[in-house]
Design a protein around this motif. Structure first.
Motif, mmCIF file in Angstrom:
data_model
loop_
_atom_site.group_PDB
_atom_site.id
_atom_site.type_symbol
_atom_site.label_atom_id
_atom_site.label_comp_id
_atom_site.label_asym_id
_atom_site.label_seq_id
_atom_site.Cartn_x
_atom_site.Cartn_y
_atom_site.Cartn_z
ATOM 1 N N ARG A 41 37.825 -54.438 -7.827
ATOM 2 C CA ARG A 41 38.797 -53.825 -6.907
ATOM 3 C C ARG A 41 38.268 -52.486 -6.450
ATOM 4 N N VAL A 61 34.273 -66.983 -5.439
ATOM 5 C CA VAL A 61 34.970 -65.718 -5.209
ATOM 6 C C VAL A 61 36.379 -66.022 -4.710
ATOM 7 N N SER A 63 39.664 -64.065 -3.453
ATOM 8 C CA SER A 63 40.040 -62.733 -2.984
ATOM 9 C C SER A 63 41.544 -62.640 -2.732
ATOM 10 N N PRO A 67 38.263 -59.211 3.277
ATOM 11 C CA PRO A 67 37.045 -60.014 3.081
ATOM 12 C C PRO A 67 35.804 -59.151 2.978
ATOM 13 N N ALA A 83 36.355 -64.245 2.652
ATOM 14 C CA ALA A 83 37.286 -63.779 1.623
ATOM 15 C C ALA A 83 37.117 -64.631 0.368
ATOM 16 N N SER A 84 37.808 -65.777 0.302
ATOM 17 C CA SER A 84 37.696 -66.672 -0.853
ATOM 18 C C SER A 84 36.736 -67.808 -0.504
ATOM 19 N N SER A 98 31.276 -54.206 2.066
ATOM 20 C CA SER A 98 32.730 -54.183 1.937
ATOM 21 C C SER A 98 33.213 -52.832 2.435
ATOM 22 N N ALA A 102 38.550 -54.216 -0.916
ATOM 23 C CA ALA A 102 38.297 -55.529 -1.507
ATOM 24 C C ALA A 102 38.928 -55.623 -2.890
ATOM 25 N N CYS A 103 39.388 -56.818 -3.237
ATOM 26 C CA CYS A 103 39.919 -57.083 -4.577
ATOM 27 C C CYS A 103 39.761 -58.573 -4.832
ATOM 28 N N CYS A 104 39.067 -58.950 -5.905
ATOM 29 C CA CYS A 104 38.793 -60.368 -6.121
ATOM 30 C C CYS A 104 38.458 -60.669 -7.570
ATOM 31 N N GLN A 106 35.698 -63.205 -9.521
ATOM 32 C CA GLN A 106 34.494 -63.992 -9.264
ATOM 33 C C GLN A 106 34.105 -64.738 -10.530
ATOM 34 N N ARG A 144 44.490 -69.260 -6.314
ATOM 35 C CA ARG A 144 44.434 -67.961 -5.649
ATOM 36 C C ARG A 144 45.785 -67.262 -5.725
#
Length: 276
Positions: A41, A61, A63, A67, A83-84, A98, A102-104, A106, A144
């Protein structure tokens, strides 16, 4: 990742004022399938750039925010936003940008683990990013939503790990011949002769290449190149590293051959990488 890091324990790799990053090694039952699970994040406004060199990681990934801009072997353009997604193996540098939001999560798979998890020929992911609903359908979109609603990274990691474990229960096993050939290339540092591997299996080189493409997305020759490159890169970080010795140790014809491979797989010369 530090070798002392325990399975199912989070490692904090955050940099204050820039981003928050957590990593977890999965349950031992996923050894050989998943290498690690990461949470990322961004916590500062700005533009961040990163280059990842050719590797044997197949990332998924997922998200919950802005993205990434991703270019394979080039700087990403305005239309290169993802994004995902899942990304297959690519024999070259990957450039990632980025923009502070961004926040994801993985999930990083091994090549053989990815084939079992995604249940499709990995050639369909090679040299590309494929959006989440195309690779996992409604299951992926539900995951997600669950991850986005989870209260913390530990909960997200638990959800991601449980999803992978459940999906693998219905997955076909990797053919023993492919697993053996893959392990032989890895164990040799990419120096095993492809013709010798094919001969021991009683296969033609063409059949071996096609089977590898289905199972991991690249042929055994390309796999060997990536393995040699990463071994050379690791050796270059030793205090007494000498490029001529590294080239010979890793099976390159000469130092010029090593330089060409570094340009292809990392987009940089060996000297430029060694000072980073």
């Amino acid at each position: 990742m530090p070798i002392e890091m325990q399975h199912r324990k989070e490692q904090d790799c955050s940099i204050a004022g820039r981003f928050e990053m957590r990593r977890r090694l999965p349950d031992p039952a996923l050894d050989g399938i998943v290498t690690d699970i990461c949470g990322y994040r961004e916590t500062a406004v700005g533009q961040f750039r990163n280059v990842e060199y050719a590797s044997l990681t197949v990332p998924l990934v997922i998200s919950f925010a802005e993205p990434f801009a991703i270019g394979l072997g080039k700087a990403p353009g305005d239309n290169d936003r993802f994004a995902s997604f899942a990304a297959g193996l690519f024999a070259g540098p990957v450039m990632i940008e980025s923009f502070g939001a961004a926040c994801c999560v993985q999930i990083n798979f091994t090549p053989l683990g990815a084939r079992r998890f995604f249940r499709l020929p990995m050639s369909e992911l090679t040299d590309s990013m494929v959006v989440l609903d195309d690779v996992l359908g409604a299951e992926g979109m539900a995951l997600r939503e669950q991850l986005g609603n989870a209260p913390d990274w530990a909960s997200r990691f638990d959800l991601a790990e449980a999803f992978v474990t459940t999906r693998l229960e219905r997955a076909a096993e990797t053919p023993l011949e492919i697993a053996w050939a893959y392990d032989r290339i890895i164990a040799s540092g990419g120096r095993a002769r492809i013709s010798s591997i094919a001969e021991k299996l009683g296969w033609s080189r063409k059949h071996l290449a096609g089977s590898f493409s289905n199972a991991i997305g690249i042929g055994p020759k390309t796999l060997s190149r990536i393995v040699r490159f990463n071994r050379a890169l690791g050796l270059s970080r030793q205090p007494t590293a000498d490029w001529a010795d590294i080239a010979a140790d890793c099976g390159y014809a000469d130092q010029a051959h090593l330089v060409r491979e570094f340009r292809d797989l990392a987009g940089e010369t060996p000297t430029a990488l060694s000072v980073r």
